[in-house]
Design an enzyme around this catalytic site. Sequence first.
Site, PDB file in Angstrom:
ATOM      1  N   GLU A  38       9.262  26.730  35.854  1.00 21.36           N
ATOM      2  CA  GLU A  38      10.727  26.612  35.898  1.00 21.36           C
ATOM      3  C   GLU A  38      11.189  25.329  35.227  1.00 21.36           C
ATOM      4  O   GLU A  38      10.390  24.542  34.724  1.00 21.36           O
ATOM      5  CB  GLU A  38      11.200  26.634  37.346  1.00 21.36           C
ATOM      6  CG  GLU A  38      10.599  25.537  38.195  1.00 21.36           C
ATOM      7  CD  GLU A  38      10.893  25.695  39.676  1.00 21.36           C
ATOM      8  OE1 GLU A  38      11.631  26.605  40.055  1.00 21.36           O
ATOM      9  OE2 GLU A  38      10.376  24.871  40.451  1.00 21.36           O
ATOM     10  N   ASP A  90      16.501  17.637  40.258  1.00 17.82           N
ATOM     11  CA  ASP A  90      16.636  18.384  39.008  1.00 17.82           C
ATOM     12  C   ASP A  90      17.477  17.646  37.975  1.00 17.82           C
ATOM     13  O   ASP A  90      18.410  18.216  37.391  1.00 17.82           O
ATOM     14  CB  ASP A  90      17.246  19.765  39.281  1.00 17.82           C
ATOM     15  CG  ASP A  90      16.572  20.515  40.397  1.00 17.82           C
ATOM     16  OD1 ASP A  90      15.348  20.404  40.513  1.00 17.82           O
ATOM     17  OD2 ASP A  90      17.268  21.199  41.169  1.00 17.82           O
TER      18      ASP A  90
END
Length: 522
Positions: A189, A21
Amino acid sequence: MIDEVGGWEYRNPVIPGFHPDPSVCRVGDDYYLVTSSFEWFPGVPVFHSRDLVNWRQLGHVLDRPSQLDLDGVRPSGGVYAATIRHHDGLFYVVTTLVDGRGNFVVTAADPAGPWSEPRWLPGTPGIDPSLLFDDDGRLWFTATREKKAARYPGETEVYLLELDPATLEPRGEEHVIWEAVQRGAVWCEGPHLYKIGGRYYLLTSEGGTSYDHAVVVARADHVTGPYLPNPRNPILTHRHLGLGHPIACTGHADLVETQNGEWWMVLLATRPYGTPGDLGPGNLRGDNLGRETFLTRVHWEDGWPVAAQVEPVAVAPALPEHRWPAVPACDHFDADRLSPVWNHLRTPRTPYWSLGDSRLRLRLRPETLAQRANPSLVVRRQQHMDFAVHAALDFLPGAGECAGLALVQNDDHHVLLVRTARGLELVRRKAGGDDLLASVRVPGHRRLYLGVEARGQAYQARYAVAAGEWIDLGDPVDGRILSSAVAGGFTGAYVGMYASSNGRPSSNVAAFDWFEYLPLGP
């Protein structure tokens, strides 16, 4: 090496090992990047680069127990995706404490810290928050959340909310601005919002963070929308390349523009082991290294970003290569604090480790690695498929005590090479059950050298009573238990030093004179 584009070549991943991420920002000629950390402490490692390829770790954003409560956090809980941004001389990191108080912001004048105490953001449900400082002085917050009336598990939406720039309090109405592009796709997301050329661009990922991962983009004339999808979505995915491709799971990306006007994307991806089907059901391959940070080039066509396929080797940005001094392979523990490479499992409320006389000492405590606790464990990320670790241990165990090396995926999946009152033992914990794989008697009152050499998924434990005289202990351990494909969750494997009194009070201490981590070539 120089090619016709004028750049030098680089290798992916640019930050190997469990660094998922990624989020990046540029300040002048410097780039700063953060990644997720989940149940590991300190939280949110922060990196610095001058060429987007060579990164050095500055430390962690969340390095004080007052900032990060991980008590009792489940494996793959804790701190999810963070976003780093810079505005008016201040760095902002916004992230989520899952199963905790939710989303929060910390700030710092220097990305190396210190970072502020968390400023919690009530009324901001969901995960993967991001910030946009608009050029009109307004501050916008985006995040993803599951739909209230979801038609299937994992159906999510991205919403937008204005924050007061001074207080960070939400103000105004909420706007739902996006959902998955592909019909039935899960986990829309990792949203990031940018203002580029007078338009607003929304970059998100969908399909889950495994083999179906994909990056999509939309744009709007107004920050609140409507956001129109790029007709060529997804702009990046490896799901069409098949399970045999050496890079998989590409997604969860962030964009950055260089000082030369080039555009680049940092993203997560995996380097699976072996061949498709190695792990059986679902054709999932081992991914012991976890989701790592990769880099790929972006150019623009018809007002849309176009991402290059992520390759193991590619041409670097048109920036001077800037290598940092190499980090020593061996830590002799002669500094006054632990290197930022080292992590603890969950929040250490009281120091159980100490440094002095060029040694790391671990105090034996009742907590074990198999519990949802904070054991006496100091570990670092596994960053290579082929690697070796070695350590020198001085420890005289009492009944029920152990100390040595640990290879960790989570509470229920790990491998221990530990000295006990019975001798040296190799223990595998799989799906919550322990198996003694091998043991040997070793002389008391003597230093013991411990090692593990991994070649792919074969992890060979070794020991030596005399320096350099290594002896194999048992057969190679099947390392696939250190993969999230077997163990579940979102993290990669760790390796390091461990000590426990296994439920009993103890005043004993295990001393490690040094610890070495070596990547191995073919």
